[in-house]
Design an enzyme around this catalytic site. Structure first.
Site, PDB file in Angstrom:
ATOM      1  CB  SER A 145     -18.688 -24.490   7.261  1.00  0.00           C
ATOM      2  OG  SER A 145     -19.804 -25.289   6.904  1.00  0.00           O
ATOM      3  CE1 TYR A 158     -22.257 -21.711  10.287  1.00  0.00           C
ATOM      4  CE2 TYR A 158     -22.819 -23.369   8.641  1.00  0.00           C
ATOM      5  CZ  TYR A 158     -22.030 -22.939   9.686  1.00  0.00           C
ATOM      6  OH  TYR A 158     -20.992 -23.733  10.143  1.00  0.00           O
TER       7      TYR A 158
HETATM    8  C1  8X3 Z   1     -21.783 -27.150   9.153  1.00  0.00           C
HETATM    9  C2  8X3 Z   1     -22.109 -27.686   7.807  1.00  0.00           C
HETATM   10  O1  8X3 Z   1     -24.045 -28.359   6.263  1.00  0.00           O
HETATM   11  O2  8X3 Z   1     -24.637 -27.612   8.490  1.00  0.00           O
HETATM   12  O3  8X3 Z   1     -20.823 -26.151   9.112  1.00  0.00           O
HETATM   13  O4  8X3 Z   1     -23.883 -26.037   6.857  1.00  0.00           O
HETATM   14  S1  8X3 Z   1     -23.732 -27.388   7.360  1.00  0.00           S
END
Ligand code: 8X3
Length: 260
Positions: A145, A158
């Site tokens: 990502s 995340y």
């Molecule tokens: C998704 C991109 O900007 O939501 O992997 O982290 S974000």
């Protein structure tokens, strides 16, 4: 579309796609099937992957939780026992939980995200690496990502986990130098799928919709699958180390053009 490398060879090449039940994983499975691969769809929701497998010319569904190491080893052993080749592994299973600041983020969410986004990639890659190497021309794709390359407020767990996925790709590429296995990282930015934001906000549709509010054209799962399909079908000696893909409206994770 481009041909699968060494398409003249008699044997069918096999791609394993994790998280293939929806979104980028399902789109990638379709794309690789269109490129001529036999596709093994792996995901927790067997009904979904069975339905998708039935649509594809040569595919099978395998119920798999990538965080369950014993299950992943059993999956690899089953492919091995059947003498199935594994030419491509697309580590796509992953996701976000919550958008809380570091000060208040739930450690349980952080743990879950680490398990799926980092240990999930590690588990499946370790288990299938012998088969990928034995194929003589293996490809490991890590779908990370843009959150693996920079941070943003509320990204917390995340962002930390996706940095971990990025590090797996970088380290593995160094360690496999000289082996017949490529390591490709595809890092998508804003992609509008039916589940990513909904899962992150635990089904809160209003919060999920806000992510894409005013963005004329976020990426679609097909856009990302297109980049994966392209990277995987380059000639064997060409390694696309890192492919960052964003919608035009997103110059950075925190810099998004939104119409009023
Ligand atoms: C998704 C991109 O900007 O939501 O992997 O982290 S974000």
């Amino acid at each position: 579309m481009t041909a699968v490398p060494d398409a003249s060879a008699a044997r069918t090449r096999t791609a394993v796609v994790t998280g293939a039940s929806s979104g980028i994983g399902a789109a990638t499975a379709r794309r690789l099937a269109a490129e001529g691969y036999r596709v093994v769809l792996a995901a927790r929701r067997k009904d979904r992957i069975e339905a998708l497998a039935a649509e594809l010319p040569d595919a099978e569904a395998y119920r798999l939780d990538v965080t369950d190491r014993a299950a992943v080893d059993a999956f690899a052993a089953e492919l091995d026992a059947r003498h199935d080749s594994v030419d491509v592994l697309v580590n796509n299973a992953g996701g976000a939980l919550g958008a809380d600041p570091v000060a208040t983020g739930d450690p349980a969410d952080w743990r879950t995200m680490y398990e799926v986004n980092v240990l999930g990639v590690l588990n499946v890659t370790q288990a299938l690496l012998p088969a990928l190497t034995a194929s003589g021309d293996g490809t490991v794709v890590v779908v990370s990502s843009t959150a693996g390359h920079g941070t943003y407020e509320g990204g917390g767990g995340y962002v930390a986990a996706k940095h971990g996925a990025h590090v797996i790709a970088e380290t593995l590429r160094l360690e496999l130098c000289g082996e017949p296995v490529r390591v490709i990282e595809v890092a998508p930015g804003m992609v509008k799928t039916e589940e990513f934001a909904a899962t992150r906000f635990r089904g809160d549709a209003a919060k999920a919709a806000k992510v894409y509010e005013g963005v004329a054209e976020p990426l679609t799962a097909d856009d990302v699958a297109d980049t994966i399909g392209w990277a995987v079908t380059r000639p064997a000696h060409v390694n696309i180390d890192l492919l960052v893909v964003r919608p035009r409206a997103q110059a950075a994770n925190h810099k998004v053009h939104r119409t009023a």
